[in-house]
Design an enzyme around this catalytic site. Structure first.
Site, PDB file in Angstrom:
ATOM      1  N   ASN A 162       0.796  -1.231   0.000  1.00  0.00           N
ATOM      2  CA  ASN A 162       0.000   0.000   0.000  1.00  0.00           C
ATOM      3  C   ASN A 162       0.828   1.280   0.000  1.00  0.00           C
ATOM      4  OD1 ASN A 162       0.587  -0.974   2.669  1.00  0.00           O
ATOM      5  ND2 ASN A 162      -0.838   0.519   3.504  1.00  0.00           N
ATOM      6  N   GLU A 258       3.638  -4.641  12.521  1.00  0.00           N
ATOM      7  CA  GLU A 258       2.675  -3.558  12.333  1.00  0.00           C
ATOM      8  C   GLU A 258       1.594  -4.131  11.434  1.00  0.00           C
ATOM      9  OE1 GLU A 258       0.254  -1.176  11.563  1.00  0.00           O
ATOM     10  OE2 GLU A 258       1.531  -0.496   9.910  1.00  0.00           O
ATOM     11  N   CYS A 292      -3.532   1.187   6.788  1.00  0.00           N
ATOM     12  CA  CYS A 292      -3.968   0.561   8.034  1.00  0.00           C
ATOM     13  C   CYS A 292      -4.612   1.585   8.950  1.00  0.00           C
ATOM     14  CB  CYS A 292      -2.796  -0.131   8.730  1.00  0.00           C
ATOM     15  SG  CYS A 292      -1.371   0.937   9.005  1.00  0.00           S
TER      16      CYS A 292
END
Length: 485
Positions: A162, A258, A292
């Site tokens: 992303n 993460e 996220c």
């Protein structure tokens, strides 16, 4: 051949970087990379063999970096200058392989420069502490000192699709800043930005043994990257399922995970609705919603829900989307058609369960329209799980207790945004939201590249990223003491 495809070819981005060597694909061992919007073949990268992966770790482990703080800062500062010099190339490359609109790609290139500059600044700071030992009746006339040292082994870094270059920067730069050695595997969907970034660091003076970039099928090489005896630490950004697999597989190694987020934007009855609705659409649709920390749920007090919803619908309809290379577009595609189909499926399922579709849910290939639904309930899969795209589900609540309960009611705990001016509300949100970040009158994802970032629960183990925290994670603390009168 497109301009970007020619750039990839001209800069030999179709080869891995292993200890300074460019290794191309062997026969029938390559991965094709496509532009998500045009479906054009941009190029190929090698599908690394286990032997090539082991070679990368052997080279890294054998090398002992001797760069001074001045040397490391100089490399990072020069790399930052190179990023700024090649801003347009970087933005075009990110946009082409990830489908992000050019505005978002330009913003990401700027963030990469920021990470480099922050890394260069942090290198020059002394990282030690001093403790006097005569603090108790049992003390001595001594002082204890600390200093940080690089890891003995190699760092494995695995990055997602992303943010093709910025996610890479957040792994690589703290490694360089702390004199470590890293083997990086970027997402096979967006490998070219990572390879190009490595080349800029080499051009800036980084010894190539300190950073290798391997590309390949994770089903073939991931276990080797997790269990190789030279690996001291694994840093991973990506999905929850893979993160938990890494945690189970890594064994006696440090891991920094993460993972996903299901981030709420909470709009209280006293909120400025114009400001809140701007934050809502920006937080939902920037980067095609593929962050996220994107706004995944809008929790709105029932007394202002109707007015807030009207504003969000109005602004969503004005949010242009389409060809990522068109500079007028505010949003491009998601990463691929499979992802877009999943969003479409979840929205349709929510509507079947009673949600109301207000705008969007239109798809063509990987292009998915910004989408707004209201009458969403917390038990719907659309908001119970992370929906990693440009979808704005609106959930109403009656009071603050219910807002906090809904916000905390998923497996995730990454970030949140709250829209209110009341200090009593702010204090409760900061203290009671089970999130790594609480941003007041800002999107959940707001941060500096320097500041601590990370989540709890299924969003991560509590270890933080961001330049400062990553540098701490990538080092060992050594204490020593000396006599002191």
């Amino acid at each position: 051949m497109s301009q970007v495809a020619q750039f990839i070819k001209d800069h030999q981005l179709d080869a891995m970087r292993i200890g300074g060597q460019k290794l191309g694909a062997s026969k029938n061992r390559f991965i094709e990379v496509f532009n998500p919007y045009s479906e054009e073949l941009l190029g190929t990268v090698p599908k690394a063999s286990l032997e090539e992966v082991r070679k990368a770790y052997a080279i890294a482990h054998a090398y002992k970096p001797q760069l001074s703080r001045f040397d490391r800062a100089a490399i990072l500062n020069k790399a930052a200058a190179l990023v700024r010099e090649h801003f347009n190339d970087i933005a075009q490359l990110i946009s082409a392989e990830a489908g992000l609109c050019i505005k978002d790609a330009v913003y990401e290139a700027g963030r990469v420069s920021d990470v480099l500059l922050f890394g260069a600044q942090e290198v020059l700071k002394d990282d030690g502490q001093i403790f006097s030992c005569d603090l108790t009746p049992h003390g001595k006339q001594r002082r204890v000192y600390t200093q940080r040292a690089p890891l003995l082994g190699v760092i494995t870094a695995i990055t997602p699709f992303n943010h093709p270059m910025n996610q890479v920067a957040h792994k690589v730069i703290p490694s360089v800043a702390t004199n470590n050695r890293m083997v990086l595997k970027p997402s096979e969907k967006v490998p070219f930005s990572a390879i190009y970034f490595a080349d800029l660091l080499y051009e800036a003076g980084l010894p190539p043994e300190m950073l290798s970039v391997v590309t390949g099928d994770p089903r073939e090489i991931a276990d080797e990257m997790l269990t190789h005896p030279a690996v001291d630490l694994i840093t991973f950004t990506g999905g929850v399922a893979i993160g938990k697999y890494i945690a189970n597989k890594a064994g006696y190694r440090r891991i920094v995970l993460e993972l996903g987020g299901n981030d709420p934007l909470i709009v209280m009855e006293d909120a400025d609705l114009e400001e809140a609705s701007n934050l809502a659409v920006q937080g939902s649709y920037k980067n095609s919603g593929q962050r996220c920390t994107a706004v995944k749920r809008m929790l709105v007090h029932q007394s202002v829900a109707a007015d807030f919803t009207d504003l969000v619908v109005q602004k969503t309809k004005a949010w242009s989307y389409g060809d990522p290379s068109n500079s007028d577009m505010l949003m491009g595609t998601v990463i691929d058609e499979t992802a877009a189909k999943l969003f479409e499926l979840r929205v349709n399922e929510a509507v079947a369960q009673g949600a109301r579709l207000l705008v969007g849910n239109e798809r063509r290939g990987a292009l998915y329209a910004p989408t707004v639904l209201d009458k969403v309930t917390p038990d719907m899969l659309l908001v119970k799980e992370e929906t990693f795209g440009p979808v704005s589900p609106i959930i109403q609540f009656q009071n603050m207790d219910e807002a906090i309960q809904i916000a905390n009611g998923t497996a995730y705990g990454l970030s949140s945004g709250v829209c209110t001016n009341r200090m009593d509300y702010i204090v409760r949100f900061v203290n009671e939201l089970q999130m790594g970040t609480v941003n007041v009158r800002e999107v959940p994802g707001y941060r500096l590249e320097l500041t601590p970032f990370g989540g709890i629960k299924d969003s991560g183990l509590g270890y933080k990223e961001g330049v400062q925290e990553a540098m701490k994670s990538f080092t060992n603390i050594k204490t020593y003491s000396l006599p002191w009168a």
